[in-house]
Scaffold this active site. Structure first.
Site, PDB file in Angstrom:
ATOM      1  N   ALA A  68       0.702  -1.121  -0.111  1.00 12.82           N
ATOM      2  CA  ALA A  68       0.110   0.153  -0.105  1.00 12.82           C
ATOM      3  C   ALA A  68       0.977   1.172   0.191  1.00 12.82           C
ATOM      4  CB  ALA A  68      -0.901   0.216   1.262  1.00 12.82           C
ATOM      5  N   PHE A  70       1.927   2.922  -2.843  1.00 17.79           N
ATOM      6  CA  PHE A  70       2.182   3.333  -4.198  1.00 17.79           C
ATOM      7  C   PHE A  70       1.088   3.949  -4.783  1.00 17.79           C
ATOM      8  CE2 PHE A  70       3.575   2.540  -8.279  1.00 17.79           C
ATOM      9  CZ  PHE A  70       4.900   2.765  -8.436  1.00 17.79           C
ATOM     10  N   ASP A  71       0.043   3.199  -4.960  1.00 12.92           N
ATOM     11  CA  ASP A  71      -1.031   3.547  -5.901  1.00 12.92           C
ATOM     12  C   ASP A  71      -2.132   3.938  -4.933  1.00 12.92           C
ATOM     13  OD1 ASP A  71      -2.865   4.063  -7.873  1.00 12.92           O
ATOM     14  OD2 ASP A  71      -3.027   1.941  -8.391  1.00 12.92           O
ATOM     15  N   LYS A  72      -1.997   5.002  -4.364  1.00 11.32           N
ATOM     16  CA  LYS A  72      -3.051   5.251  -3.240  1.00 11.32           C
ATOM     17  C   LYS A  72      -4.515   5.591  -3.518  1.00 11.32           C
ATOM     18  CE  LYS A  72       0.547   7.721  -0.243  1.00 11.32           C
ATOM     19  NZ  LYS A  72       0.266   7.324   1.059  1.00 11.32           N
ATOM     20  N   ASN A 117       9.334   8.006   4.719  1.00 12.83           N
ATOM     21  CA  ASN A 117       8.282   8.808   4.085  1.00 12.83           C
ATOM     22  C   ASN A 117       7.439   9.342   5.392  1.00 12.83           C
ATOM     23  OD1 ASN A 117       5.225   7.853   4.103  1.00 12.83           O
ATOM     24  ND2 ASN A 117       6.594   6.053   4.193  1.00 12.83           N
ATOM     25  N   GLY A 120       1.464  11.075   5.007  1.00  8.96           N
ATOM     26  CA  GLY A 120       0.394  11.561   5.939  1.00  8.96           C
ATOM     27  C   GLY A 120      -1.109  11.066   4.948  1.00  8.96           C
ATOM     28  N   PHE A 121      -1.046   9.935   4.554  1.00 10.33           N
ATOM     29  CA  PHE A 121      -2.192   9.678   3.762  1.00 10.33           C
ATOM     30  C   PHE A 121      -2.700  10.920   2.692  1.00 10.33           C
ATOM     31  CE2 PHE A 121      -3.801   6.727   7.611  1.00 10.33           C
ATOM     32  CZ  PHE A 121      -2.999   5.970   7.230  1.00 10.33           C
ATOM     33  N   SER A 182       0.223   3.330  10.568  1.00  7.87           N
ATOM     34  CA  SER A 182       1.013   4.705   9.807  1.00  7.87           C
ATOM     35  C   SER A 182       1.520   5.509  10.772  1.00  7.87           C
ATOM     36  CB  SER A 182       0.427   5.145   8.659  1.00  7.87           C
ATOM     37  OG  SER A 182       0.828   6.486   8.538  1.00  7.87           O
ATOM     38  N   ASN A 184       2.606   8.398  10.567  1.00  6.48           N
ATOM     39  CA  ASN A 184       2.049   9.590   9.956  1.00  6.48           C
ATOM     40  C   ASN A 184       1.035  10.465  10.267  1.00  6.48           C
ATOM     41  OD1 ASN A 184       5.029   9.528   8.919  1.00  6.48           O
ATOM     42  ND2 ASN A 184       4.232   8.562   7.339  1.00  6.48           N
ATOM     43  N   THR A 185       0.101   9.909  10.845  1.00  9.05           N
ATOM     44  CA  THR A 185      -1.098  10.364  10.917  1.00  9.05           C
ATOM     45  C   THR A 185      -1.244  10.280  12.697  1.00  9.05           C
ATOM     46  OG1 THR A 185      -2.453   9.673   9.172  1.00  9.05           O
ATOM     47  CG2 THR A 185      -3.696  10.325  11.258  1.00  9.05           C
ATOM     48  N   LYS A 215      -3.218  -4.382   9.502  1.00  3.39           N
ATOM     49  CA  LYS A 215      -2.101  -4.348   9.216  1.00  3.39           C
ATOM     50  C   LYS A 215      -1.292  -3.424  10.431  1.00  3.39           C
ATOM     51  CE  LYS A 215       1.232  -2.019   5.869  1.00  3.39           C
ATOM     52  NZ  LYS A 215       1.478  -1.381   4.533  1.00  3.39           N
ATOM     53  N   ASN A 244       4.075  -2.482   8.774  1.00  2.00           N
ATOM     54  CA  ASN A 244       4.157  -0.876   8.069  1.00  2.00           C
ATOM     55  C   ASN A 244       5.857  -0.609   8.170  1.00  2.00           C
ATOM     56  OD1 ASN A 244       3.398   1.532   7.288  1.00  2.00           O
ATOM     57  ND2 ASN A 244       1.585   1.201   7.884  1.00  2.00           N
ATOM     58  N   GLY A 263      12.205  -0.504   3.662  1.00  2.00           N
ATOM     59  CA  GLY A 263      13.184  -0.988   2.855  1.00  2.00           C
ATOM     60  C   GLY A 263      14.194  -1.834   3.538  1.00  2.00           C
ATOM     61  N   TYR A 313       7.493  -2.842  -1.465  1.00  2.00           N
ATOM     62  CA  TYR A 313       7.276  -1.314  -2.154  1.00  2.00           C
ATOM     63  C   TYR A 313       8.887  -0.885  -2.492  1.00  2.00           C
ATOM     64  CZ  TYR A 313       5.713   3.593  -2.146  1.00  2.00           C
ATOM     65  OH  TYR A 313       5.344   4.631  -2.752  1.00  2.00           O
ATOM     66  N   SER A 314       9.823  -0.635  -1.104  1.00  4.89           N
ATOM     67  CA  SER A 314      10.805   0.227  -1.448  1.00  4.89           C
ATOM     68  C   SER A 314      11.963  -0.437  -2.331  1.00  4.89           C
ATOM     69  CB  SER A 314      11.683   0.364  -0.036  1.00  4.89           C
ATOM     70  OG  SER A 314      10.632   0.895   0.806  1.00  4.89           O
TER      71      SER A 314
HETATM   72  N1  FMN Z   1       1.612   1.644   4.120  1.00  2.00           N
HETATM   73  C1  FMN Z   1       0.170   1.716   4.283  1.00  2.00           C
HETATM   74  O1  FMN Z   1      -0.571   0.743   4.671  1.00  2.00           O
HETATM   75  N2  FMN Z   1      -0.348   2.897   3.826  1.00  2.00           N
HETATM   76  C2  FMN Z   1       0.019   3.858   3.163  1.00  2.00           C
HETATM   77  O2  FMN Z   1      -0.684   4.876   2.546  1.00  2.00           O
HETATM   78  C3  FMN Z   1       1.517   3.777   2.988  1.00  2.00           C
HETATM   79  N3  FMN Z   1       2.417   4.548   1.989  1.00  2.00           N
HETATM   80  C4  FMN Z   1       3.535   4.535   2.041  1.00  2.00           C
HETATM   81  C5  FMN Z   1       4.151   5.335   1.296  1.00  2.00           C
HETATM   82  C6  FMN Z   1       5.643   5.430   0.996  1.00  2.00           C
HETATM   83  C7  FMN Z   1       6.247   6.348   0.208  1.00  2.00           C
HETATM   84  C8  FMN Z   1       6.150   4.221   1.420  1.00  2.00           C
HETATM   85  C9  FMN Z   1       7.732   3.851   1.204  1.00  2.00           C
HETATM   86  C10 FMN Z   1       5.714   3.213   2.207  1.00  2.00           C
HETATM   87  C11 FMN Z   1       4.208   3.375   2.462  1.00  2.00           C
HETATM   88  N4  FMN Z   1       3.343   2.411   3.175  1.00  2.00           N
HETATM   89  C12 FMN Z   1       2.105   2.532   3.356  1.00  2.00           C
HETATM   90  C13 FMN Z   1       4.256   1.179   3.619  1.00  2.00           C
HETATM   91  C14 FMN Z   1       4.250   0.143   2.840  1.00  2.00           C
HETATM   92  O3  FMN Z   1       2.994  -0.265   2.189  1.00  2.00           O
HETATM   93  C15 FMN Z   1       5.100  -1.118   3.418  1.00  2.00           C
HETATM   94  O4  FMN Z   1       4.274  -1.746   4.599  1.00  2.00           O
HETATM   95  C16 FMN Z   1       6.465  -0.749   3.946  1.00  2.00           C
HETATM   96  O5  FMN Z   1       7.096   0.438   2.974  1.00  2.00           O
HETATM   97  C17 FMN Z   1       7.311  -1.935   4.162  1.00  2.00           C
HETATM   98  O6  FMN Z   1       7.674  -2.512   2.840  1.00  2.00           O
HETATM   99  P1  FMN Z   1       9.200  -2.199   2.031  1.00  2.00           P
HETATM  100  O7  FMN Z   1      10.218  -2.322   2.878  1.00  2.00           O
HETATM  101  O8  FMN Z   1       8.966  -3.092   0.945  1.00  2.00           O
HETATM  102  O9  FMN Z   1       8.946  -0.960   1.551  1.00  2.00           O
END
Ligand code: FMN
Length: 352
Positions: A68, A70-72, A117, A120-121, A182, A184-185, A215, A244, A263, A313-314
């Site tokens: 989650a 990436f494609d919000k 990051n 903040g949604f 998250s 960030n909220t 999550k 997360n 990452g 994601y990362s």
């Molecule tokens: N996780 C969520 O549940 N909701 C989000 O909106 C969300 N936004 C993210 C934005 C960015 C730029 C990144 C890097 C991560 C975000 N995540 C969000 C967390 C990722 O879904 C994932 O749980 C986290 O990055 C760990 O995976 P990774 O190490 O493969 O990146």
């Protein structure tokens, strides 16, 4: 198609969020001209039968999903599939549109292959996402919908944000994810408590039969994670996504003062929490592992530890989209090497 290695130096000259918008624009081209992506999809979308599994009433052609965030706004579903992902999780979506935190709010720690990051949604809100999903759902690969409360919603009203989102989106995805993890909220992670979880799942289960997953954050002790997730499953959660991002800034040399890390530096922390949860809940619920996954070997470790699905994601940012096909091909090889005839036999092999 252009190889990511030749694009990456240009993208890394841009602010991370600008680079994201460039990539998003490219991926959205699949909406208007899908055939443009056919060569890439043919090369990188791995649907080896050994990777297929039935889950949540759908076929997952491979276990590697896009995490989650990436494609919000559900604008890239076609393009994401073309990259090779077996499913995608859109969101986090909030009831009302919101701009997110002030920029800059996304940073790279290049040496550490880590992203920080504090988005903040930022998202277009439930109504617009509903319209986009209506045009796409059911898509050929499964879609998860990750939901969160608006920043301005008081903690005591958080339940009604989540129930509103569940009512509005449950018909438009294959599973829903309650995001209370998250960083960030403000106050969101405080919702990771017994009273909230119990009340939320009681209400959620009265609304829909669709699977609803929770999550969780990595910033708690394994014991706390086990207690929280066990309670969630008792109250009706259909699965757990761990984890997360982390707010343990000691993991990078030059942290910013805001946001969460994802990452490479998250890898072991995320695995430790996942494994603790899996020891307790494998076989009782569906488990999804995310955090620092960057290779077939790492994805395989999570699957054998109990993950039915993984998310990336990362690593996509640092290694490029070729990684997804590489992980899937590597996974198929590892399964065959170890004598499995299907991924389902390997899921939780270390728990038996
Ligand atoms: N996780 C969520 O549940 N909701 C989000 O909106 C969300 N936004 C993210 C934005 C960015 C730029 C990144 C890097 C991560 C975000 N995540 C969000 C967390 C990722 O879904 C994932 O749980 C986290 O990055 C760990 O995976 P990774 O190490 O493969 O990146």
């Amino acid at each position: 198609m252009i190889a990511y290695e030749s694009l990456k130096p240009w993208l890394f000259k841009l602010q991370p969020e600008t680079a994201h918008h460039v990539v998003a624009t490219l991926l959205r081209m699949a909406n208007v001209c899908p055939s443009l992506f056919n060569p890439w999809q043919e090369k990188h979308f791995v649907a080896d039968p050994i990777l297929n599994q039935e889950l949540f009433g759908r076929t997952f052609p491979n276990p590697v999903g896009l995490g989650a965030g990436f494609d919000k706004n559900a604008t890239m579903i076609r393009g994401i599939q073309a990259l090779g992902f077996g499913y995608t999780e859109i969101g986090t979506v909030t009831p009302q549109p919101q701009p997110g935190n002030p920029k800059p709010r996304m940073f790279r720690h290049v040496e550490e292959e880590t992203i920080q990051n504090a988005m903040g949604f930022n998202n277009d809100g439930m109504y617009k996402v509903q319209q986009r999903l209506k045009a796409r759902y059911p898509f050929t690969t499964p879609i998860g919908v990750n939901i969160g409360k608006n920043k301005t919603t008081e903690e005591q009203n958080a339940i009604s944000d989540y129930t509103q989102l569940i009512r509005g989106l449950h018909d438009l995805g294959d599973y829903l994810v309650i995001n209370i993890s998250s960083p960030n909220t403000p106050g969101l992670r405080d919702l990771q408590n017994e009273t909230f979880i119990a009340e939320l799942f009681a209400e959620a289960k009265a609304i829909t039969d669709k699977p609803i997953l929770l999550k969780i954050a990595p910033d708690m002790t394994p014991e706390q994670a086990v207690a929280l997730t066990t309670l969630a499953v008792e109250k009706g959660a259909d699965g757990i996504i761990a984890t997360n991002t982390t707010v343990d800034y000691s993991l990078v040399a030059q942290p910013k003062s805001i946001g969460g890390l994802s990452g490479k530096v998250l890898k072991e922390k995320s695995f430790a929490i996942f494994e603790a949860v899996a020891k307790e809940l494998f076989g009782k619920t569906v488990l999804i592992s995310v955090g620092g996954i960057d290779s077939a070997e790492e994805a395989y470790r999570r699957i054998k530890a109990g993950a039915s699905l993984v998310q990336v994601y990362s690593a996509l940012i640092f290694k490029g989209p070729e990684l997804i096909g590489d992980i899937n091909r590597g996974l198929a090889d590892l399964l065959k090497r170890d004598g499995y005839s299907s991924i389902t036999e390997a899921i939780g092999a270390d728990r038996r």
